[in-house]
Design an enzyme around this catalytic site. Structure first.
Site, short mmCIF file in Angstrom:
data_model
loop_
_atom_site.label_atom_id
_atom_site.label_comp_id
_atom_site.label_asym_id
_atom_site.label_seq_id
_atom_site.Cartn_x
_atom_site.Cartn_y
_atom_site.Cartn_z
N ASP A 153 -12.01 -7.39 -6.41
CA ASP A 153 -12.03 -7.45 -4.95
C ASP A 153 -13.25 -6.73 -4.42
OD1 ASP A 153 -11.56 -4.71 -4.27
OD2 ASP A 153 -9.43 -5.02 -3.89
N HIS A 172 -13.38 -0.53 -3.32
CA HIS A 172 -12.57 -0.21 -2.14
C HIS A 172 -13.21 -0.79 -0.86
CE1 HIS A 172 -9.11 2.68 -1.36
NE2 HIS A 172 -9.39 2.28 -0.13
N THR A 228 -4.56 3.35 -7.71
CA THR A 228 -5.91 3.34 -7.16
C THR A 228 -6.59 4.68 -7.46
OG1 THR A 228 -5.30 1.79 -5.45
CG2 THR A 228 -7.29 3.10 -5.06
N TYR A 247 -1.21 5.95 -4.76
CA TYR A 247 -2.21 7.01 -4.77
C TYR A 247 -1.55 8.20 -5.45
CZ TYR A 247 -5.38 4.73 -1.44
OH TYR A 247 -6.26 3.88 -0.82
N SER A 258 0.81 -1.21 0.00
CA SER A 258 0.00 0.00 0.00
C SER A 258 0.84 1.26 0.00
CB SER A 258 -0.89 0.01 1.24
OG SER A 258 -1.46 1.29 1.42
N LYS A 316 -6.93 0.44 -10.44
CA LYS A 316 -7.81 -0.14 -9.41
C LYS A 316 -8.95 0.82 -9.08
CE LYS A 316 -7.63 -2.06 -4.66
NZ LYS A 316 -8.11 -1.08 -3.70
C1 FNR Z 1 -8.18 -0.61 2.10
N1 FNR Z 1 -8.08 -0.55 0.71
C2 FNR Z 1 -7.02 0.13 0.15
N2 FNR Z 1 -6.89 0.19 -1.22
C3 FNR Z 1 -5.83 0.80 -1.78
O1 FNR Z 1 -5.74 0.84 -2.99
N3 FNR Z 1 -4.89 1.39 -0.98
C4 FNR Z 1 -4.96 1.38 0.37
O2 FNR Z 1 -4.08 1.91 1.05
C5 FNR Z 1 -6.08 0.76 0.96
N4 FNR Z 1 -6.22 0.77 2.32
C6 FNR Z 1 -7.25 0.07 2.90
C7 FNR Z 1 -7.35 0.03 4.28
C8 FNR Z 1 -8.34 -0.74 4.88
C9 FNR Z 1 -8.41 -0.80 6.37
C10 FNR Z 1 -9.26 -1.47 4.08
C11 FNR Z 1 -10.30 -2.35 4.69
C12 FNR Z 1 -9.17 -1.39 2.71
C13 FNR Z 1 -9.02 -1.29 -0.15
C14 FNR Z 1 -8.52 -2.72 -0.40
O3 FNR Z 1 -7.41 -2.73 -1.25
C15 FNR Z 1 -9.62 -3.58 -1.05
O4 FNR Z 1 -10.10 -2.94 -2.21
C16 FNR Z 1 -10.78 -3.87 -0.11
O5 FNR Z 1 -10.31 -4.17 1.19
C17 FNR Z 1 -11.64 -5.01 -0.62
O6 FNR Z 1 -12.81 -5.13 0.14
P1 FNR Z 1 -12.98 -6.22 1.32
O7 FNR Z 1 -12.65 -7.55 0.77
O8 FNR Z 1 -12.07 -5.80 2.43
O9 FNR Z 1 -14.40 -6.07 1.70
#
Ligand code: FNR
Length: 420
Positions: free
Chosen positions: A348, A317, A169, A143, A119, A293
């Protein structure tokens, strides 16, 4: 069978197999703020519910007597063979789940050959995670910062750290309306958490130096290096672990260097004015495969391909950005129809077991991303917990594929499911 055999020998799993029980165990293991950040979503959290409900609209349609004694779970993605169709989606600020944070996740992923998307908001610099992973597959998630110099620096570092792809993303150019965090007055970044990629970056250090110099009224330019930044933030974050009531955190973060770092981060974090025209600049910064993404609309998928991207992630997300968004799985069929196998699709948001992965592949995904479940595994049992969560998903996927009558991932297709 390994998973069942462990039960036979009396070994209890380190983390609950049932996804709801896993979430409850994480809730029990974590402070309220940490669990709220991990589990929470935007607004009334209708998108989180919709992500799950969408899987319930499909039924796997098993076929019998098709010799599934030998099975192959491998797929090909970005020119390489991957042992399973799972990847770990990027999760920022994962120090909230466990102090070993990204390092523990990286080790678990590497031990199972599952690619880990590092991340942009990681709790550990990508170089440290790369060291922990050895030759385990990793991609870097960006990002798109308001500072192009910083974007270029991140991508240079990602290449040097052995990342095989860049995942940009696009659904977080503004932070979502996260109800639980708002009610707790909690934003981890303002406590110096989840900004390790920045504070370890030489370009970011220069931006902080400029800010401090401006604040200091144009005197001699202060010395700001990534090492200095990280130790200043480290001290502030140690304070952040003490209860907020004693004012220790707020004091620590008010001292000039941590404050300048956090303010600089808040300035450069995102670029809400970004458009398709900007994407071309990515190719000046990196030669790695580029994956977008946060694509949900088939027209956006088409434009992504027009712009030469190498893959897309259909994702909302995990319901953290748009309340009442279309479910990720509900968006998949139209996107897959438009993409027509020109680039791989990763799905996802809402994947909570191996049968979900079979459903997503039947609807046109090449691979699926795990999100919250591995963060919960980390919260409950550290690195071993992450490994177990991944293994449970892979084992259930293998079983479901076999019980549906398929020997390999390539056999999963539209015939595998029907609307429930
Ligand atoms: C994320 N997600 C996320 N996505 C991304 O591109 N960069 C990031 O830093 C983060 N950080 C993040 C933190 C937390 C606490 C969560 C729960 C999610 C989104 C992540 O990559 C993914 O798309 C989702 O978690 C998928 O959904 P589910 O399976 O958690 O419901």
């Amino acid at each position: 069978s390994e998973v069942y055999r462990a039960g036979l020998s009396g070994t209890r799993p380190a983390v609950p197999v049932d996804p709801d029980a896993l979430e409850r165990a994480a809730r029990k293991a974590l402070p309220a703020e940490a669990f709220a950040y991990l589990a929470g979503g935007a607004g009334s959290e209708r998108t989180i519910a919709a992500n799950r409900a969408a899987f319930g609209r499909w039924g796997i349609w098993p076929r019998v007597l098709s010799d599934v004694a030998e099975r192959d779970l491998a797929i090909e993605l970005f020119g390489r063979r991957r042992p399973t169709p799972f990847v770990l989606s990027p999760i920022g600020v994962i120090e909230l789940a466990h102090r070993d944070a990204d390092l523990a996740v990286g080790r678990a992923a590497a031990s199972l050959g599952v690619p880990y998307v590092l991340s942009n908001q990681a709790s550990r610099p990508m170089e440290d995670v790369a060291d922990a992973m050895g030759d385990g597959a990793r991609w870097f998630q960006l990002y798109w910062s308001a500072s192009d110099e910083l974007n270029a620096s991140f991508l240079r570092r990602a290449e040097a750290s052995g990342c095989e792809a860049v995942v940009v993303t696009l659904d977080t150019h503004l932070l979502g309306w996260r109800t639980r965090d708002l009610d707790l007055g909690f934003l981890p970044f303002t406590r110096g958490q989840g900004i390790a990629q920045y504070t370890s970056d030489p370009v970011f250090a220069e931006l902080v130096r400029e800010r401090v110099a401006r604040g200091a009224g144009g005197g001699p330019r202060p010395k700001v290096t990534p090492t200095l930044l990280r130790s200043a933030l480290g001290i502030a974050r140690a304070g952040a672990r003490t209860p907020l009531v004693d004012g220790g955190v707020r004091e620590a973060l008010r001292s000039p260097l941590p404050r300048a770092a956090i303010e600089t981060f808040l300035d450069v974090f995102a670029q809400p004015a970004l458009t398709w025209g900007d994407l071309a600049r990515l190719r000046d910064w990196t030669s790695l495969p580029v994956v977008l993404k946060g694509i949900l609309h088939p027209d956006d998928a088409e434009r992504a391909i027009d712009h030469g991207v190498d893959g897309i992630v259909v994702s909302n997300h995990g319901g953290r950005q748009v309340d009442a968004s279309v479910a990720s799985l509900a968006a998949l069929p139209a996107v897959a129809a438009r993409v027509a196998d020109r680039v791989p699709i990763i799905l996802d948001s809402g994947v909570r077991g191996g049968a979900d992965a079979v459903t997503a592949l039947a609807l046109g995904a090449t691979a699926v991303g795990l999100g919250r479940p591995y963060a919960y595994g980390l919260a409950v049992a550290g690195e071993a917990g992450v490994r177990e969560v991944i293994r449970n998903h892979v084992a259930e996927f293998d079983l479901t594929m076999a019980l549906a009558g398929h020997r390999s991932v390539g056999e999963i297709g539209p015939e595998t499911i029907r609307s429930a």
